[in-house]
Design a protein around this motif. Structure first.
Motif, short mmCIF file in Angstrom:
data_model
loop_
_atom_site.label_atom_id
_atom_site.label_comp_id
_atom_site.label_asym_id
_atom_site.label_seq_id
_atom_site.Cartn_x
_atom_site.Cartn_y
_atom_site.Cartn_z
N ASP A 31 0.80 -1.21 0.00
CA ASP A 31 0.00 0.00 0.00
C ASP A 31 0.84 1.27 0.00
OD1 ASP A 31 -2.15 -1.76 2.13
OD2 ASP A 31 -2.60 -1.20 0.07
N GLU A 32 2.17 1.13 0.05
CA GLU A 32 3.01 2.31 -0.02
C GLU A 32 2.96 2.89 -1.43
OE1 GLU A 32 6.86 1.27 1.26
OE2 GLU A 32 6.28 1.04 3.36
N THR A 33 3.01 4.19 -1.55
CA THR A 33 2.92 4.81 -2.86
C THR A 33 4.25 5.39 -3.27
OG1 THR A 33 2.23 6.89 -1.86
CG2 THR A 33 0.48 5.38 -2.54
N THR A 34 4.53 5.38 -4.55
CA THR A 34 5.70 6.01 -5.12
C THR A 34 5.22 7.14 -6.01
OG1 THR A 34 6.92 3.93 -5.10
CG2 THR A 34 7.74 5.65 -6.56
N ALA A 35 5.85 8.29 -5.91
CA ALA A 35 5.39 9.46 -6.67
C ALA A 35 5.43 9.17 -8.16
CB ALA A 35 6.26 10.67 -6.33
N VAL A 36 4.31 9.39 -8.82
CA VAL A 36 4.23 9.23 -10.27
C VAL A 36 3.44 10.42 -10.81
CG1 VAL A 36 4.36 6.70 -10.25
CG2 VAL A 36 2.14 7.83 -10.11
N THR A 37 3.63 10.74 -12.07
CA THR A 37 2.88 11.82 -12.68
C THR A 37 1.51 11.30 -13.12
OG1 THR A 37 3.73 11.38 -14.90
CG2 THR A 37 5.01 12.86 -13.50
N SER A 38 0.56 12.22 -13.24
CA SER A 38 -0.79 11.82 -13.66
C SER A 38 -0.77 11.23 -15.07
CB SER A 38 -1.72 13.04 -13.61
OG SER A 38 -1.82 13.53 -12.30
N ASP A 39 0.07 11.81 -15.95
CA ASP A 39 0.12 11.33 -17.33
C ASP A 39 0.76 9.95 -17.45
OD1 ASP A 39 -1.16 13.55 -18.28
OD2 ASP A 39 0.68 14.62 -18.84
N SER A 40 1.52 9.54 -16.43
CA SER A 40 2.16 8.22 -16.50
C SER A 40 1.14 7.09 -16.41
CB SER A 40 3.19 8.06 -15.37
OG SER A 40 2.56 7.99 -14.10
N LEU A 41 -0.09 7.42 -16.00
CA LEU A 41 -1.14 6.40 -15.92
C LEU A 41 -1.82 6.18 -17.27
CD1 LEU A 41 -2.81 7.44 -12.53
CD2 LEU A 41 -1.08 5.67 -12.92
N LEU A 42 -1.57 7.07 -18.23
CA LEU A 42 -2.17 6.91 -19.55
C LEU A 42 -1.65 5.64 -20.22
CD1 LEU A 42 -1.96 10.60 -20.84
CD2 LEU A 42 -3.94 9.42 -19.85
N GLY A 43 -2.54 4.96 -20.91
CA GLY A 43 -2.16 3.71 -21.56
C GLY A 43 -2.25 2.51 -20.65
N ARG A 44 -2.71 2.72 -19.42
CA ARG A 44 -2.83 1.62 -18.48
C ARG A 44 -4.29 1.21 -18.35
NH1 ARG A 44 2.15 1.07 -16.60
NH2 ARG A 44 1.51 -0.65 -15.26
#
Length: 224
Positions: A140-153
């Motif tokens: 459940d730990e989170t790693t910083a990612v950009t919002s656009d990095s979720l595109l294509g998922r």
């Protein structure tokens, strides 16, 4: 002690602790039978719909609410666990406060005054407890990612029904395998996505992701 628990001023706090114990027992029973309340708890929440064309004042309110939920670590820690932390904090803090008042002043605060005060005091405890749970639960730990990095998922609709001008909540995993909750709307105005539908995130407009239904059997959320 029993007199303190059953006092009319403390019934709300005692009930909170009882509910916390009940949730723990139900979770243990579910685990014995190979299930988990934690994984399905979000499904009992009321349907929530957001429109990207909502008025500015409403958007500000939604943004403030989102920040508040984020501060409480909702989305970072399983919601059921946060509820247990809240019930435990609320119940214990209420009883401790009332016990101190009775010892010092000889009387307890009325429930109408004690309950809202203890509710506010419990919120930092929920955040603190959520942080502890986040550290001891690597998944459940989170790693910083950009919002656009979720595109294509691939995302899965978890709350509400996504349709034209109305977004629904969806769960998506980032490249590190951690889960995020985003607002999704169909890219095609004629489409609707029911709860449980797998979708492919295509573009992002502010906080809203445009998506199409995932018709590729070789792609799924668990594969991403």
């Amino acid at each position: 002690m029993l007199e303190l628990l059953l006092a009319s001023e403390n019934l709300v706090f005692s009930i909170a602790l009882l509910l916390m114990l009940l949730l723990g027992v139900l979770e243990l029973v579910a685990l014995v039978f190979g299930g988990s309340m934690t994984s399905s708890f979000d499904g009992v929440l009321p349907e929530v719909e957001l429109s990207p064309h909502t008025e500015v004042g409403q958007l500000d309110a939604d943004s403030a609410l989102s920040r508040f939920f984020g501060w409480l670590r909702i989305g970072e820690v399983p919601l059921l666990m946060l509820l247990v932390v809240f019930l435990l904090s609320f119940g214990l803090l209420g009883l401790i406060l009332q016990s101190m008042l009775q010892s010092v002043l000889g009387v307890m605060a009325p429930a109408w005054l004690a309950v809202p005060a203890v509710f506010v005091l419990s919120l930092p405890a929920v955040r603190l407890g959520g942080g502890v749970l986040q550290r001891i639960m690597p998944r459940d730990e989170t790693t910083a990612v950009t919002s656009d990095s979720l595109l294509g998922r691939i995302a899965v609709i978890t709350l509400g029904t996504a349709k034209h001008q109305y977004a629904a909540e969806a769960r998506v995993k980032d490249q590190h395998g951690y889960q995020h909750y985003v607002q999704v709307e169909p890219d095609n105005a004629l489409e609707t996505f029911e709860q449980g539908t797998e979708v492919l995130l295509l573009t992002r407009q502010g906080a809203i992701y445009k998506a199409i239904k995932n018709d590729n059997p070789h792609l799924s959320e668990t594969d991403k």
